[in-house]
Motif scaffolding. Structure first.
Motif, PDB file in Angstrom:
ATOM      1  N   VAL A 217     -30.356  64.513  80.911  1.00 23.51           N
ATOM      2  CA  VAL A 217     -31.607  64.196  81.591  1.00 23.51           C
ATOM      3  C   VAL A 217     -32.295  65.508  81.948  1.00 23.51           C
ATOM      4  CG1 VAL A 217     -30.910  61.951  82.513  1.00 23.51           C
ATOM      5  CG2 VAL A 217     -30.455  64.010  83.847  1.00 23.51           C
ATOM      6  N   GLN A 218     -33.606  65.464  81.922  1.00 26.29           N
ATOM      7  CA  GLN A 218     -34.453  66.531  82.452  1.00 26.29           C
ATOM      8  C   GLN A 218     -35.289  65.898  83.538  1.00 26.29           C
ATOM      9  OE1 GLN A 218     -37.256  68.812  80.203  1.00 26.29           O
ATOM     10  NE2 GLN A 218     -35.742  69.245  78.634  1.00 26.29           N
ATOM     11  N   ALA A 219     -35.445  66.578  84.654  1.00 26.54           N
ATOM     12  CA  ALA A 219     -36.220  65.998  85.752  1.00 26.54           C
ATOM     13  C   ALA A 219     -37.118  67.052  86.397  1.00 26.54           C
ATOM     14  CB  ALA A 219     -35.285  65.402  86.794  1.00 26.54           C
ATOM     15  N   PHE A 220     -38.415  66.817  86.327  1.00 25.08           N
ATOM     16  CA  PHE A 220     -39.368  67.660  87.036  1.00 25.08           C
ATOM     17  C   PHE A 220     -39.509  67.130  88.459  1.00 25.08           C
ATOM     18  CE2 PHE A 220     -40.805  69.044  82.839  1.00 25.08           C
ATOM     19  CZ  PHE A 220     -40.966  70.401  83.066  1.00 25.08           C
ATOM     20  N   VAL A 221     -38.992  67.867  89.422  1.00 21.57           N
ATOM     21  CA  VAL A 221     -39.147  67.518  90.830  1.00 21.57           C
ATOM     22  C   VAL A 221     -40.538  67.993  91.237  1.00 21.57           C
ATOM     23  CG1 VAL A 221     -38.259  67.871  93.163  1.00 21.57           C
ATOM     24  CG2 VAL A 221     -36.663  67.758  91.219  1.00 21.57           C
ATOM     25  N   PHE A 222     -41.314  67.096  91.880  1.00 21.69           N
ATOM     26  CA  PHE A 222     -42.671  67.473  92.272  1.00 21.69           C
ATOM     27  C   PHE A 222     -43.052  66.824  93.591  1.00 21.69           C
ATOM     28  CE2 PHE A 222     -43.440  63.356  90.444  1.00 21.69           C
ATOM     29  CZ  PHE A 222     -44.577  62.871  91.067  1.00 21.69           C
ATOM     30  N   SER A 223     -44.101  67.392  94.195  1.00 19.26           N
ATOM     31  CA  SER A 223     -44.676  66.830  95.416  1.00 19.26           C
ATOM     32  C   SER A 223     -46.192  66.912  95.311  1.00 19.26           C
ATOM     33  CB  SER A 223     -44.202  67.610  96.644  1.00 19.26           C
ATOM     34  OG  SER A 223     -44.834  67.107  97.800  1.00 19.26           O
ATOM     35  N   ASN A 224     -46.857  65.922  95.881  1.00 19.10           N
ATOM     36  CA  ASN A 224     -48.322  65.941  95.999  1.00 19.10           C
ATOM     37  C   ASN A 224     -48.746  66.208  97.438  1.00 19.10           C
ATOM     38  OD1 ASN A 224     -49.481  65.531  93.428  1.00 19.10           O
ATOM     39  ND2 ASN A 224     -48.788  63.406  93.468  1.00 19.10           N
TER      40      ASN A 224
ATOM     41  N   THR B 252     -31.985  65.381  98.473  1.00 19.03           N
ATOM     42  CA  THR B 252     -31.490  63.996  98.503  1.00 19.03           C
ATOM     43  C   THR B 252     -32.597  62.997  98.831  1.00 19.03           C
ATOM     44  OG1 THR B 252     -30.874  64.212 100.832  1.00 19.03           O
ATOM     45  CG2 THR B 252     -29.149  64.660  99.197  1.00 19.03           C
ATOM     46  N   ASP B 253     -33.681  63.460  99.432  1.00 16.17           N
ATOM     47  CA  ASP B 253     -34.751  62.564  99.879  1.00 16.17           C
ATOM     48  C   ASP B 253     -35.769  62.351  98.757  1.00 16.17           C
ATOM     49  OD1 ASP B 253     -36.153  60.917 101.548  1.00 16.17           O
ATOM     50  OD2 ASP B 253     -37.134  62.553 102.630  1.00 16.17           O
ATOM     51  N   ILE B 254     -35.442  61.429  97.854  1.00 16.06           N
ATOM     52  CA  ILE B 254     -36.283  61.147  96.693  1.00 16.06           C
ATOM     53  C   ILE B 254     -37.191  59.963  96.996  1.00 16.06           C
ATOM     54  CG2 ILE B 254     -36.248  60.325  94.307  1.00 16.06           C
ATOM     55  CD1 ILE B 254     -33.616  61.926  93.972  1.00 16.06           C
ATOM     56  N   LYS B 255     -38.486  60.167  96.800  1.00 16.65           N
ATOM     57  CA  LYS B 255     -39.480  59.123  97.039  1.00 16.65           C
ATOM     58  C   LYS B 255     -39.607  58.178  95.847  1.00 16.65           C
ATOM     59  CE  LYS B 255     -44.355  58.863  98.366  1.00 16.65           C
ATOM     60  NZ  LYS B 255     -45.538  59.676  98.709  1.00 16.65           N
ATOM     61  N   ASN B 256     -39.553  58.750  94.612  1.00 15.88           N
ATOM     62  CA  ASN B 256     -39.774  57.948  93.419  1.00 15.88           C
ATOM     63  C   ASN B 256     -39.201  58.672  92.198  1.00 15.88           C
ATOM     64  OD1 ASN B 256     -40.790  55.875  91.811  1.00 15.88           O
ATOM     65  ND2 ASN B 256     -42.859  56.711  91.734  1.00 15.88           N
ATOM     66  N   ILE B 257     -38.684  57.900  91.251  1.00 20.18           N
ATOM     67  CA  ILE B 257     -38.247  58.437  89.960  1.00 20.18           C
ATOM     68  C   ILE B 257     -39.136  57.811  88.894  1.00 20.18           C
ATOM     69  CG2 ILE B 257     -36.381  58.566  88.268  1.00 20.18           C
ATOM     70  CD1 ILE B 257     -34.399  58.424  90.599  1.00 20.18           C
ATOM     71  N   ILE B 258     -39.755  58.657  88.086  1.00 21.59           N
ATOM     72  CA  ILE B 258     -40.698  58.206  87.067  1.00 21.59           C
ATOM     73  C   ILE B 258     -40.136  58.530  85.690  1.00 21.59           C
ATOM     74  CG2 ILE B 258     -43.033  58.481  86.141  1.00 21.59           C
ATOM     75  CD1 ILE B 258     -43.795  59.572  88.998  1.00 21.59           C
ATOM     76  N   ASP B 259     -40.011  57.517  84.848  1.00 22.19           N
ATOM     77  CA  ASP B 259     -39.615  57.733  83.462  1.00 22.19           C
ATOM     78  C   ASP B 259     -40.843  58.265  82.726  1.00 22.19           C
ATOM     79  OD1 ASP B 259     -38.891  57.563  80.774  1.00 22.19           O
ATOM     80  OD2 ASP B 259     -37.866  55.639  81.018  1.00 22.19           O
TER      81      ASP B 259
ATOM     82  N   ASP C 290     -32.310  64.640  75.027  1.00 25.14           N
ATOM     83  CA  ASP C 290     -32.763  64.784  76.412  1.00 25.14           C
ATOM     84  C   ASP C 290     -33.769  63.686  76.734  1.00 25.14           C
ATOM     85  OD1 ASP C 290     -31.262  67.123  76.382  1.00 25.14           O
ATOM     86  OD2 ASP C 290     -32.781  68.287  77.445  1.00 25.14           O
ATOM     87  N   ILE C 291     -33.558  63.019  77.852  1.00 23.02           N
ATOM     88  CA  ILE C 291     -34.447  61.975  78.361  1.00 23.02           C
ATOM     89  C   ILE C 291     -35.174  62.572  79.566  1.00 23.02           C
ATOM     90  CG2 ILE C 291     -34.598  59.626  79.261  1.00 23.02           C
ATOM     91  CD1 ILE C 291     -31.729  59.207  78.056  1.00 23.02           C
ATOM     92  N   CYS C 292     -36.496  62.508  79.567  1.00 21.40           N
ATOM     93  CA  CYS C 292     -37.287  63.211  80.577  1.00 21.40           C
ATOM     94  C   CYS C 292     -37.797  62.288  81.686  1.00 21.40           C
ATOM     95  CB  CYS C 292     -38.461  63.913  79.908  1.00 21.40           C
ATOM     96  SG  CYS C 292     -37.932  65.109  78.664  1.00 21.40           S
ATOM     97  N   PHE C 293     -37.679  62.790  82.906  1.00 20.63           N
ATOM     98  CA  PHE C 293     -38.097  62.073  84.108  1.00 20.63           C
ATOM     99  C   PHE C 293     -38.870  63.014  85.017  1.00 20.63           C
ATOM    100  CE2 PHE C 293     -34.352  59.837  82.655  1.00 20.63           C
ATOM    101  CZ  PHE C 293     -34.634  58.512  82.903  1.00 20.63           C
ATOM    102  N   ALA C 294     -39.527  62.429  86.000  1.00 18.68           N
ATOM    103  CA  ALA C 294     -40.100  63.174  87.112  1.00 18.68           C
ATOM    104  C   ALA C 294     -39.530  62.570  88.379  1.00 18.68           C
ATOM    105  CB  ALA C 294     -41.620  63.079  87.111  1.00 18.68           C
ATOM    106  N   VAL C 295     -39.343  63.411  89.374  1.00 18.11           N
ATOM    107  CA  VAL C 295     -38.786  62.985  90.656  1.00 18.11           C
ATOM    108  C   VAL C 295     -39.765  63.406  91.740  1.00 18.11           C
ATOM    109  CG1 VAL C 295     -36.897  63.309  92.287  1.00 18.11           C
ATOM    110  CG2 VAL C 295     -36.409  63.166  89.832  1.00 18.11           C
ATOM    111  N   GLU C 296     -40.357  62.419  92.389  1.00 25.55           N
ATOM    112  CA  GLU C 296     -41.313  62.711  93.456  1.00 25.55           C
ATOM    113  C   GLU C 296     -40.585  62.832  94.785  1.00 25.55           C
ATOM    114  OE1 GLU C 296     -45.557  61.113  95.275  1.00 25.55           O
ATOM    115  OE2 GLU C 296     -44.397  59.818  93.941  1.00 25.55           O
ATOM    116  N   VAL C 297     -40.921  63.902  95.514  1.00 27.60           N
ATOM    117  CA  VAL C 297     -40.409  64.099  96.870  1.00 27.60           C
ATOM    118  C   VAL C 297     -41.608  64.163  97.801  1.00 27.60           C
ATOM    119  CG1 VAL C 297     -38.260  65.207  96.131  1.00 27.60           C
ATOM    120  CG2 VAL C 297     -40.277  66.619  96.551  1.00 27.60           C
ATOM    121  N   ASP C 298     -41.370  63.930  99.079  1.00 33.32           N
ATOM    122  CA  ASP C 298     -42.467  63.804 100.032  1.00 33.32           C
ATOM    123  C   ASP C 298     -43.180  65.122 100.318  1.00 33.32           C
ATOM    124  OD1 ASP C 298     -44.062  62.068 101.388  1.00 33.32           O
ATOM    125  OD2 ASP C 298     -42.898  62.153 103.234  1.00 33.32           O
ATOM    126  N   GLY C 299     -42.488  66.228 100.222  1.00 35.32           N
ATOM    127  CA  GLY C 299     -43.099  67.525 100.497  1.00 35.32           C
ATOM    128  C   GLY C 299     -42.225  68.632  99.948  1.00 35.32           C
TER     129      GLY C 299
END
Length: 140
Positions: free
Chosen positions: A7-14, A61-68, A88-97
């Motif tokens: 898995v690949q995961a881009f952790v991001f925040s808005n 550990t505080d994940i808001k959302n996982i996006i495929d 590799d399967i790609c995801f994004a991981v949204e965190v609150d800040g």
């Protein structure tokens, strides 16, 4: 030939504006910048692997959302002296800040970057494609 699924995961925040987390591998692991990456273990689902890898590589550990990101790619790489077919399967991981990151021993540095800045650090074509998919999906 051995096969491995990762898995690949881009952790991001808005919050307050878009930032994405990238990690710099140690020199003995080629020293390049990348999102969170790692192999899926035994009977683990890809989403469970994302959660585990994000924790192992960042301490988050505080994940808001996982996006495929609906993006998967294949390549060959030598791992522990064995040539392997990788997927590799790609995801994004949204965190609150944006938060402090506790990097693993696989990495030597991390950065929270804007989209434009992250493109200056990421060299692998498939990382850039996955990042662009994230940007399309969240409409920024």
């Amino acid at each position: 030939m051995n096969k491995r699924v990762n898995v690949q995961a881009f952790v991001f925040s808005n919050n307050p504006s878009f930032k994405v987390l990238i990690l710099k591998r140690t020199p003995d692991r080629s020293g390049y910048w990348q999102p969170v990456c790692g192999g899926i273990e035994n009977d683990e689902s890809s989403r469970d692997a994302v959660i585990r890898e994000v924790f192992e590589e960042t301490g988050i550990t505080d994940i808001k959302n996982i996006i495929d990101l609906n993006y998967t790619f294949n390549y060959r790489e030598t791992k522990n002296g064995i040539l392997m077919d990788m997927t590799d399967i790609c995801f994004a991981v949204e965190v609150d800040g944006i938060s402090h990151v506790r990097i693993s021993d696989e990495h030597e540095a991390y950065k929270w970057c804007s989209y434009t800045e992250s493109k200056k650090y990421l060299n692998w074509k498939h990382n850039l494609i996955a990042l662009d998919r994230l940007m399309e999906l969240i409409n920024i």
